[in-house]
Motif scaffolding. Structure first.
Motif, PDB file in Angstrom:
ATOM      1  N   TYR A  89     -40.888 115.674 -69.043  1.00 47.13           N
ATOM      2  CA  TYR A  89     -41.637 114.196 -68.559  1.00 47.13           C
ATOM      3  C   TYR A  89     -43.462 114.499 -68.698  1.00 47.13           C
ATOM      4  O   TYR A  89     -43.138 115.606 -67.705  1.00 47.13           O
ATOM      5  N   GLN A  90     -43.736 113.931 -69.226  1.00 49.42           N
ATOM      6  CA  GLN A  90     -45.253 114.560 -69.095  1.00 49.42           C
ATOM      7  C   GLN A  90     -45.734 112.486 -68.675  1.00 49.42           C
ATOM      8  O   GLN A  90     -45.780 111.627 -69.145  1.00 49.42           O
ATOM      9  N   LEU A  91     -46.607 112.866 -67.432  1.00 49.48           N
ATOM     10  CA  LEU A  91     -47.452 111.726 -67.180  1.00 49.48           C
ATOM     11  C   LEU A  91     -49.225 111.101 -67.284  1.00 49.48           C
ATOM     12  O   LEU A  91     -49.389 112.313 -66.888  1.00 49.48           O
ATOM     13  N   ASN A 102     -54.210 113.060 -67.587  1.00 49.35           N
ATOM     14  CA  ASN A 102     -52.897 114.412 -67.877  1.00 49.35           C
ATOM     15  C   ASN A 102     -52.347 114.320 -66.063  1.00 49.35           C
ATOM     16  O   ASN A 102     -52.943 115.477 -66.048  1.00 49.35           O
ATOM     17  N   LEU A 103     -51.552 114.072 -65.907  1.00 42.60           N
ATOM     18  CA  LEU A 103     -50.908 114.229 -64.777  1.00 42.60           C
ATOM     19  C   LEU A 103     -49.526 115.643 -65.068  1.00 42.60           C
ATOM     20  O   LEU A 103     -49.203 116.652 -63.638  1.00 42.60           O
ATOM     21  N   GLY A 104     -49.248 115.766 -65.635  1.00 37.27           N
ATOM     22  CA  GLY A 104     -48.388 117.162 -65.931  1.00 37.27           C
ATOM     23  C   GLY A 104     -47.621 116.956 -66.211  1.00 37.27           C
ATOM     24  O   GLY A 104     -47.286 116.034 -66.763  1.00 37.27           O
ATOM     25  N   LEU A 119     -51.670 113.428 -57.499  1.00 38.16           N
ATOM     26  CA  LEU A 119     -53.176 113.051 -57.977  1.00 38.16           C
ATOM     27  C   LEU A 119     -54.151 114.586 -57.354  1.00 38.16           C
ATOM     28  O   LEU A 119     -54.532 114.056 -56.080  1.00 38.16           O
ATOM     29  N   THR A 120     -54.483 115.514 -58.557  1.00 37.44           N
ATOM     30  CA  THR A 120     -55.676 116.447 -58.072  1.00 37.44           C
ATOM     31  C   THR A 120     -56.708 115.588 -56.857  1.00 37.44           C
ATOM     32  O   THR A 120     -57.275 116.545 -55.534  1.00 37.44           O
TER      33      THR A 120
END
Length: 207
Positions: A89-91, A102-104, A119-120
């Motif tokens: 899963y990529q968000l 890109n949240l990772g 979120l950083t």
């Protein structure tokens, strides 16, 4: 009429007359510096106010699979382990003006118990168009679901999205400076500072 009221300035004592010196006019460089200083203050105040207005930001996203049996599988081959068949899963946070954040990726992970992306760097909600869920692949990632940002949980297909927002002044200011008005004000501030410093230096050197 009393004689004391008829005395002219010539009759005043020299000590008093000497104190009446002509006023010096303000240097145009100093005047320009004052004007630029006022412009800088006005621009900074505008940035603070508009940055606060845009400071509501996305800080985390929680994803939950409603039915684990319907989650996509990377490999549907009996020789692969069960954990390797789970999706990657990529968000992504899609911006209104283009581009994405890109949240990772969570490789080989099920979302049945919920997955959370923090979120950083918070993103202002006014910048966000949609949040996209992908099954990442080395060749081409497949879009699994895509939903708009909402205050309440959103369900799309087999997934539920929950968004957490918070106030972030830094995110609001950053978002404001991405707009055409923000970029114009930023340029005006730099120009005003340059003119202000130049005017003061010229005034000092010219006495």
């Amino acid at each position: 009429m009393n004689e004391s009221t008829e005395r002219s300035d010539e009759d005043l004592p020299e000590s008093v007359a000497g104190q009446q010196s002509p006023r010096k006019s303000m240097s145009p460089f100093v005047l320009t510096a004052w004007i630029c200083g006022g412009t800088i203050i006005a621009c900074v105040l505008a940035c603070v106010v508009l940055g606060f207005v845009r400071s509501h930001a996305l800080v985390s996203v929680k994803l939950t699979a409603l039915d684990p049996n319907q989650e996509p599988r990377d490999h549907d081959v009996p020789l692969f382990k069960k954990t390797e068949a789970l999706p990657d899963y990529q968000l992504l946070v899609i911006r209104r003006e283009g581009g994405s954040v890109n949240l990772g990726t969570r490789p080989n992970t099920s979302a049945k118990d919920g997955l959370v992306w923090d979120l950083t760097e918070p993103v202002s909600t006014v910048e966000i168009a949609t949040v996209r869920l992908q099954d990442q692949d080395k060749l081409m990632s497949d879009v699994v679901a895509e939903v708009p940002l909402a205050w309440e949980p959103v369900e799309e297909g087999n997934y539920r999205f929950e968004f957490t927002t918070s106030r972030s002044f830094a995110a609001g200011v950053d978002s404001f400076f991405q707009t055409p008005v923000g970029m114009a004000i930023k340029g005006a501030i730099f120009l005003a500072v340059f003119i202000c410093i130049g005017g003061i230096l010229l005034s000092v050197f010219q006495g």
